[in-house]
Design a protein around this motif. Structure first.
Motif, PDB file in Angstrom:
ATOM      1  N   ARG A  82     -23.659 -37.948 -48.133  1.00  0.00           N
ATOM      2  CA  ARG A  82     -22.690 -38.644 -48.977  1.00  0.00           C
ATOM      3  C   ARG A  82     -23.305 -39.993 -49.342  1.00  0.00           C
ATOM      4  O   ARG A  82     -23.580 -40.816 -48.468  1.00  0.00           O
ATOM      5  CB  ARG A  82     -21.376 -38.821 -48.219  1.00  0.00           C
ATOM      6  CG  ARG A  82     -20.285 -39.519 -49.002  1.00  0.00           C
ATOM      7  CD  ARG A  82     -19.025 -39.729 -48.155  1.00  0.00           C
ATOM      8  NE  ARG A  82     -18.314 -38.492 -47.907  1.00  0.00           N
ATOM      9  CZ  ARG A  82     -17.082 -38.436 -47.397  1.00  0.00           C
ATOM     10  NH1 ARG A  82     -16.444 -39.557 -47.077  1.00  0.00           N
ATOM     11  NH2 ARG A  82     -16.480 -37.272 -47.204  1.00  0.00           N
ATOM     12  N   ARG A 125     -12.173 -27.268 -51.337  1.00  0.00           N
ATOM     13  CA  ARG A 125     -12.784 -27.976 -50.209  1.00  0.00           C
ATOM     14  C   ARG A 125     -13.203 -26.994 -49.115  1.00  0.00           C
ATOM     15  O   ARG A 125     -14.262 -27.156 -48.499  1.00  0.00           O
ATOM     16  CB  ARG A 125     -11.825 -29.029 -49.662  1.00  0.00           C
ATOM     17  CG  ARG A 125     -11.539 -30.147 -50.665  1.00  0.00           C
ATOM     18  CD  ARG A 125     -10.596 -31.212 -50.110  1.00  0.00           C
ATOM     19  NE  ARG A 125     -11.301 -32.095 -49.207  1.00  0.00           N
ATOM     20  CZ  ARG A 125     -11.007 -32.235 -47.918  1.00  0.00           C
ATOM     21  NH1 ARG A 125     -10.017 -31.531 -47.394  1.00  0.00           N
ATOM     22  NH2 ARG A 125     -11.689 -33.064 -47.163  1.00  0.00           N
ATOM     23  N   ARG A 173     -16.946 -26.482 -47.891  1.00  0.00           N
ATOM     24  CA  ARG A 173     -17.230 -26.742 -46.476  1.00  0.00           C
ATOM     25  C   ARG A 173     -17.929 -25.551 -45.821  1.00  0.00           C
ATOM     26  O   ARG A 173     -18.869 -25.723 -45.038  1.00  0.00           O
ATOM     27  CB  ARG A 173     -15.923 -27.057 -45.745  1.00  0.00           C
ATOM     28  CG  ARG A 173     -16.074 -27.256 -44.241  1.00  0.00           C
ATOM     29  CD  ARG A 173     -14.740 -27.625 -43.607  1.00  0.00           C
ATOM     30  NE  ARG A 173     -13.705 -26.678 -43.946  1.00  0.00           N
ATOM     31  CZ  ARG A 173     -13.530 -25.510 -43.342  1.00  0.00           C
ATOM     32  NH1 ARG A 173     -14.351 -25.137 -42.357  1.00  0.00           N
ATOM     33  NH2 ARG A 173     -12.539 -24.700 -43.702  1.00  0.00           N
ATOM     34  N   MET A 218     -21.870 -38.093 -42.160  1.00  0.00           N
ATOM     35  CA  MET A 218     -20.859 -37.118 -41.744  1.00  0.00           C
ATOM     36  C   MET A 218     -21.434 -36.108 -40.754  1.00  0.00           C
ATOM     37  O   MET A 218     -20.727 -35.304 -40.196  1.00  0.00           O
ATOM     38  CB  MET A 218     -20.306 -36.364 -42.963  1.00  0.00           C
ATOM     39  CG  MET A 218     -19.708 -37.244 -44.041  1.00  0.00           C
ATOM     40  SD  MET A 218     -18.276 -38.163 -43.461  1.00  0.00           S
ATOM     41  CE  MET A 218     -17.123 -36.818 -43.231  1.00  0.00           C
ATOM     42  N   GLU A 235     -16.471 -31.895 -47.427  1.00  0.00           N
ATOM     43  CA  GLU A 235     -17.517 -31.913 -46.409  1.00  0.00           C
ATOM     44  C   GLU A 235     -18.285 -30.602 -46.510  1.00  0.00           C
ATOM     45  O   GLU A 235     -17.896 -29.697 -47.227  1.00  0.00           O
ATOM     46  CB  GLU A 235     -16.906 -32.097 -45.020  1.00  0.00           C
ATOM     47  CG  GLU A 235     -16.141 -33.408 -44.861  1.00  0.00           C
ATOM     48  CD  GLU A 235     -15.501 -33.542 -43.493  1.00  0.00           C
ATOM     49  OE1 GLU A 235     -15.811 -32.707 -42.625  1.00  0.00           O
ATOM     50  OE2 GLU A 235     -14.693 -34.467 -43.298  1.00  0.00           O
ATOM     51  N   GLN A 287     -23.433 -33.730 -41.576  1.00  0.00           N
ATOM     52  CA  GLN A 287     -23.861 -32.548 -42.313  1.00  0.00           C
ATOM     53  C   GLN A 287     -23.847 -32.919 -43.782  1.00  0.00           C
ATOM     54  O   GLN A 287     -23.053 -33.733 -44.236  1.00  0.00           O
ATOM     55  CB  GLN A 287     -22.939 -31.369 -42.053  1.00  0.00           C
ATOM     56  CG  GLN A 287     -21.464 -31.644 -42.316  1.00  0.00           C
ATOM     57  CD  GLN A 287     -20.611 -30.433 -42.038  1.00  0.00           C
ATOM     58  OE1 GLN A 287     -21.114 -29.328 -41.934  1.00  0.00           O
ATOM     59  NE2 GLN A 287     -19.313 -30.620 -41.935  1.00  0.00           N
TER      60      GLN A 287
END
Length: 988
Positions: free
Chosen positions: A192, A259, A263, A187, A290, A189
């Motif tokens: 995952r 989220r 983030r 991603m 994220e 950053q």
């Protein structure tokens, strides 16, 4: 140079080893980490002596795992310690967090670190190693981020209990930690990772162990059961409370806040989220966060690695060494050879090995005899014969376990059968106890005796793949809140039952769920209960049940999903339920009517208007021959059909339906009944879409006053009426009044419903449009951009409401900021409307006109004219020549004609437009004044200066009187800028 020190630790207590190493390195002592993992079969004295190959002094971090790996008898430990330590005592030191140590471990003089704070633990460690604890730490060695003290858990830690029999997997755990720590996620950053592998290979156990072994690297550790979308969203939303985020009860809002917090790294940057059993990527990818934190996914598929942006770590079966060690820890009576034979028989599959070792631990059967049965791989010999789509060894081992349980503890076996009819991830045993009156006699007796009930659960936990979750607070009914069952066993149990017993258990599970129905799906206080019940409907067979109470529960759960804005989940449940109900129920059955209506509602809320209209029309056609026109079910069905027609642009047909329903409800229930008020509000929406703004305003005002009187000001229906009334004020050009009302409404919406609720976003959107019309462009820009971003998150990029706000933002960008981005967005919105609704829909025609306007600043008047004429033709066909939208398209087409040197045609169209606007909206409406300025421009082009001057003077006077001399519209007219009209899609 300071003395180097090697630290030997079992993987279980890695946090202690890391923290101790950090304390030593701060004082300049180099450290090396030695993971303690004695090889099976090798003498323990040799393993201890091998540590001496390290040239440094050795600090042993002792815990119960350190002594339990192998496993080794206490006598062997005593012998090994007495052999090695006296000869090399000066090389060894020890720190202990163990609860039980071999007697000979005293020779290591371990310092006890249990239940200590940071300062005292550090002092004891350094003193034991002969290091002055008061030695100052040089400032340059102080790191920005230090390991957390092991006795201080992460700020937020929510993960399943640790499996104290966990064995091996050290290489995978270290690889997993190294990959996550590197932050090298696809991603860009954070990281995952997808742990993939077949069912029963131990993916979830590895994930749980990782959270405990490496949890101190994080501030937040949160475990999510991702087997079911709604459960995953609920559990992720629960994190909002622990993060102290200011959110309401709306699950979508809470998920988005979580989220956003992850983030942005506020309040915590170091976080780990585990999504367990995430086998359907397309249902979950939109909630995976994220940011700089870490995401760990367990899955049976490779989808996350192929297209989900995750790096993959495939989990294999146990190595034979791991299998032997695990089997001997689970069943200590096994010899090494017997453990090896057992591992071979089950092909080193962890789940089956756990099952078989557990059975041997509680059975008197000779291990060799049991292993021989497994090797025969004939489950029919022990009384069970089903399909062969399970791992080798599974069928036989589980058959032996079940038969033994049925013979020795039949009540526990019967309970196990019942548990198989709930969701395996969170079986609500506390609810089963509370509803024991719904159980068959033998199970009711068991549930009525807390000791026997708990004993049976313990039996299941010890000999099957069932895990117990205890209550956090004591309860008189049961100490156990929920249990979990591996899905492999869950499927097997259901398939193994005879049909009559399967039907009986299904009916029992359904009765328990129905008895727990709060019967108030619109009450936000009960939403937690519905979220708990929802995952069990399919496993219990509730969607196929013919029990009226169970059918009512299913409908209540669908209502709950619709109220929460979970339209996709509601649609899926409707579709799963329709098939069996079509077989069992008549089309005119009350439950069937409600289900079809909810199905149409879910489709409508997702923007699938054609399908919603078809479903609604079928329902009306089914009901009309057998029900009166005034029957509530017919009126409800027709009301839903009217909503679908609004979405399709068939505004007059919808208006006729709503007007007829309003009249019938007024006769049946009274003009001020809530149902009548609701239909009147729908009628006003239809009138607004027909361009009858004043008529719509008057109805919305009446409904608002009535709802303010009958309902509280903070009721969602009252607030909806307030939004709609302010919207009409703005469309009528009453900008100041509209802004004042909408500003108050937005404040109220944010307080009551939160910033991400769709109704709040609609309120903020209208406020942004009010600000734009008042010339407060900076405020309008900031708010409009925020609304677009949040609507995209809430509804998705193709939802009609997302397109609505993007269309308005594109026109704002064209006028005030970014021409290139404005054109791209305008074209994108138009393409998506055409794909969704067709080129003849008024929204498609209107946004096509906006594309033409985006060409004005470029000077490409020929193309702009062609687009404007096409938009005018299509809008006229869609809504008629006298609709305000058509008149707006005409205003733009006239301007384009003027610029391509067709002033006669431009003047003709401008004059027609002005006359019609005055008749429809009144001579002082902003559009009428724009039409006057356009006509004056065309007259000047035809060199009819005196006539143009007269029209212009009249328009300027009215503009100054109505909007003010400093209003942007007035100033633009004074500069003789050609007026234009932006199409605004309206809420339906």
């Amino acid at each position: 140079m300071a003395e180097p020190i090697s630290i030997s630790y079992a993987g279980f207590n890695r946090p202690w080893a890391v923290w101790i190493a950090h304390q030593l390195e701060l004082l300049g002592h180099p450290t090396a980490m030695l993971r303690w993992s004695p090889a099976p079969g090798r003498p323990l004295a040799d393993e201890l002596s091998a540590l001496l190959e390290a040239p440094d002094r050795i600090l042993l971090v002792l815990d119960d795992w350190f002594f339990g790996l192998g496993p080794r008898e206490e006598q062997e430990w005593d012998d090994a310690l007495r052999t090695v330590i006296p000869q090399h005592g000066q090389r060894f030191a020890a720190a202990s967090v163990a609860t039980n140590m071999p007697v000979a471990a005293a020779a290591l003089a371990p310092v006890d670190l249990r239940d200590l704070g940071t300062v005292e633990a550090r002092r004891r460690i350094l003193t034991r190693l002969g290091i002055d604890p008061d030695t100052p730490v040089p400032p340059e060695r102080e790191p920005e981020r230090a390991p957390r003290f092991p006795n201080d858990p992460p700020v937020i830690f929510n993960t399943p209990r640790r499996n104290y029999r966990f064995t091996g997997r050290d290489d995978i755990l270290e690889r997993l930690h190294g990959t996550l720590a590197s932050g090298s996620g696809a991603m860009g950053q954070g990281a995952r990772i997808a742990l993939s592998g077949t069912s029963g290979v131990g993916k979830s156990q590895i994930a749980v162990e990782y959270t405990h072994r490496f949890g101190n690297d994080y501030d937040v550790v949160w475990f999510v059961n991702a087997n079911y979308r709604m459960t995953a969203r609920e559990q992720l939303a629960d994190l909002s409370v622990r993060l102290n985020l200011p959110v309401g009860s709306n699950i979508g809002e809470r998920v988005r806040r979580v989220r956003d917090a992850l983030r942005t790294g506020r309040p915590y940057r170091r976080w780990l989220l585990v999504f367990d059993s995430a086998d359907e990527m397309e249902l979950l990818d939109d909630i995976i966060p994220e940011g700089e934190g870490h995401v760990l996914i367990t899955t049976r598929t490779r989808d996350w690695a192929v297209s989900g942006g995750a790096q993959e770590i495939e989990v294999p079966h146990f190595t034979r060494e791991e299998s032997v060690a695990f089997a001997r820890r689970r069943a200590p009576r096994l010899s090494e050879d017997e453990a090896d034979g057992l591992a071979e028989a089950v092909q080193d599959l962890p789940l089956v090995l756990s099952q078989t070792a557990a059975w041997l631990d509680s059975s008197t059967m000779a291990p060799a005899e049991y292993i021989e049965l497994l090797r025969e791989k004939e489950p029919g010999k022990v009384g069970i014969s089903i399909g062969s789509d399970y791992p080798m060894g599974f069928l036989t081992s589980w058959s032996i376990t079940l038969n033994g349980m049925r013979e020795k503890t039949p009540a526990a076996a019967a309970m196990l059968n019942l548990l198989a009819f709930f969701s395996p991830d969170t079986i609500p045993v506390s609810r089963i106890v509370e509803r024991s009156d719904q159980l068959p006699g033998h199970l009711a007796e068991l549930a009525g005796d807390p000791i026997s009930w708990h004993s049976a659960l313990r039996r299941l936990s010890e000999s099957t793949a069932v895990t117990i979750d205890y209550r956090t607070e004591p309860s008189p009914e049961s100490e156990v809140e929920k249990v979990r069952m591996h899905r492999l066993y869950h499927r097997f149990l259901r398939s193994d039952l005879p049909e009559d017993e399967r039907d009986s258990m299904s009916a029992t599970a359904c009765r328990i769920l129905a008895a727990a129905d709060p019967r108030r799906p619109t009450d936000t206080r009960e939403w937690g209960r519905y979220a708990e019940l929802l995952p069990h409907l399919e496993p219990a067979g509730a969607l196929e049940s013919s029990d009226p109470a169970v059918q009512e529960l299913v409908l209540h759960c669908i209502d709950y999903l619709l109220q929460r804005g979970e339209y996709r989940a509601a649609l899926r449940m409707c579709e799963l339920t329709l098939a069996p109900w079509n077989i069992r129920l008549e089309p005119t059955h009350r439950s069937m009517i409600t289900l079809v209506h909810r199905h149409a509602e879910a489709l409508r809320n997702l923007g699938r208007y054609h399908e919603s209209e078809a479903a609604g029309r079928r329902l009306v056609e089914v009901l009309r021959p057998v029900r009166d026109e005034e029957d509530p079910s017919v009126l409800t069905a027709r009301n839903g059909l009217g909503g679908a027609l609004l979405g399709l642009g068939e505004y007059e047909a919808a208006r006729e339906i709503f007007d007829d329903i309003r009249e019938k409800y007024s006769d049946l229930l009274g003009a001020d009944h809530p149902r009548t008020m609701s239909v009147r509000s729908n009628l006003a929406v239809a009138l607004a879409l027909l361009g009858r703004y004043q008529d719509a305003l008057e109805i919305h005002k009446d409904v608002l006053v009535e709802r303010e009187r009958r309902l509280r000001l903070r009721h969602h229906q009252t607030m909806t009426s307030g939004n709609r009334y302010a919207w009409m004020l703005r469309l009528l050009g009453r900008y100041e009044e509209a802004h004042a009302r909408q500003q108050r409404s937005v404040t109220l919406h944010r307080q009551v419903m939160g910033e991400h609720n769709p109704q709040t976003l609609r309120a903020e959107h209208n406020l942004a449009l009010c600000l734009r019309r008042l010339g407060r462009l900076t405020e309008a820009d900031t708010l409009m951009e925020s609304v677009v971003e949040r609507f995209t998150q809430v509804q998705g990029p193709r939802h009609p409401e997302t397109l609505m706000v993007e269309a308005d933002y594109a026109t704002f960008l064209r006028e005030h900021r970014d021409l290139h981005r404005a054109r791209e967005l305008a074209e994108s919105v138009n393409r998506r409307y055409e794909a969704m609704l067709g080129e003849q829909h008024p929204f498609t025609a209107g946004t096509l006109g906006n594309v033409g306007l985006a060409l004005w600043p470029t000077g490409d008047w020929q193309e702009a004219s062609e687009i404007a004429e096409l938009a005018l033709t299509r809008m006229t066909a869609a809504v008629g020549s006298a609709h305000p939208w058509t008149l707006g398209c005409a205003l733009n087409a006239a301007a384009a004609r003027n610029r391509i040197e067709e002033p006669e045609h431009a003047e003709e169209l401008s004059r027609q437009t002005l006359d019609t606007v005055k008749e429809i909206l009144g001579p002082q409406h902003p559009m009428a004044l724009s039409a006057m300025m356009a006509l004056a421009d065309d007259l000047r082009s035809l060199r009819r200066a005196q006539e143009a001057k007269k029209v212009e003077r009249e328009a300027m006077q009215v503009l100054s009187e109505t909007l003010g001399s400093d209003h942007p519209h007035t100033l633009a007219s004074r500069r003789r800028e050609r007026p234009y009209w932006d199409f605004e899609p309206q809420p339906t």
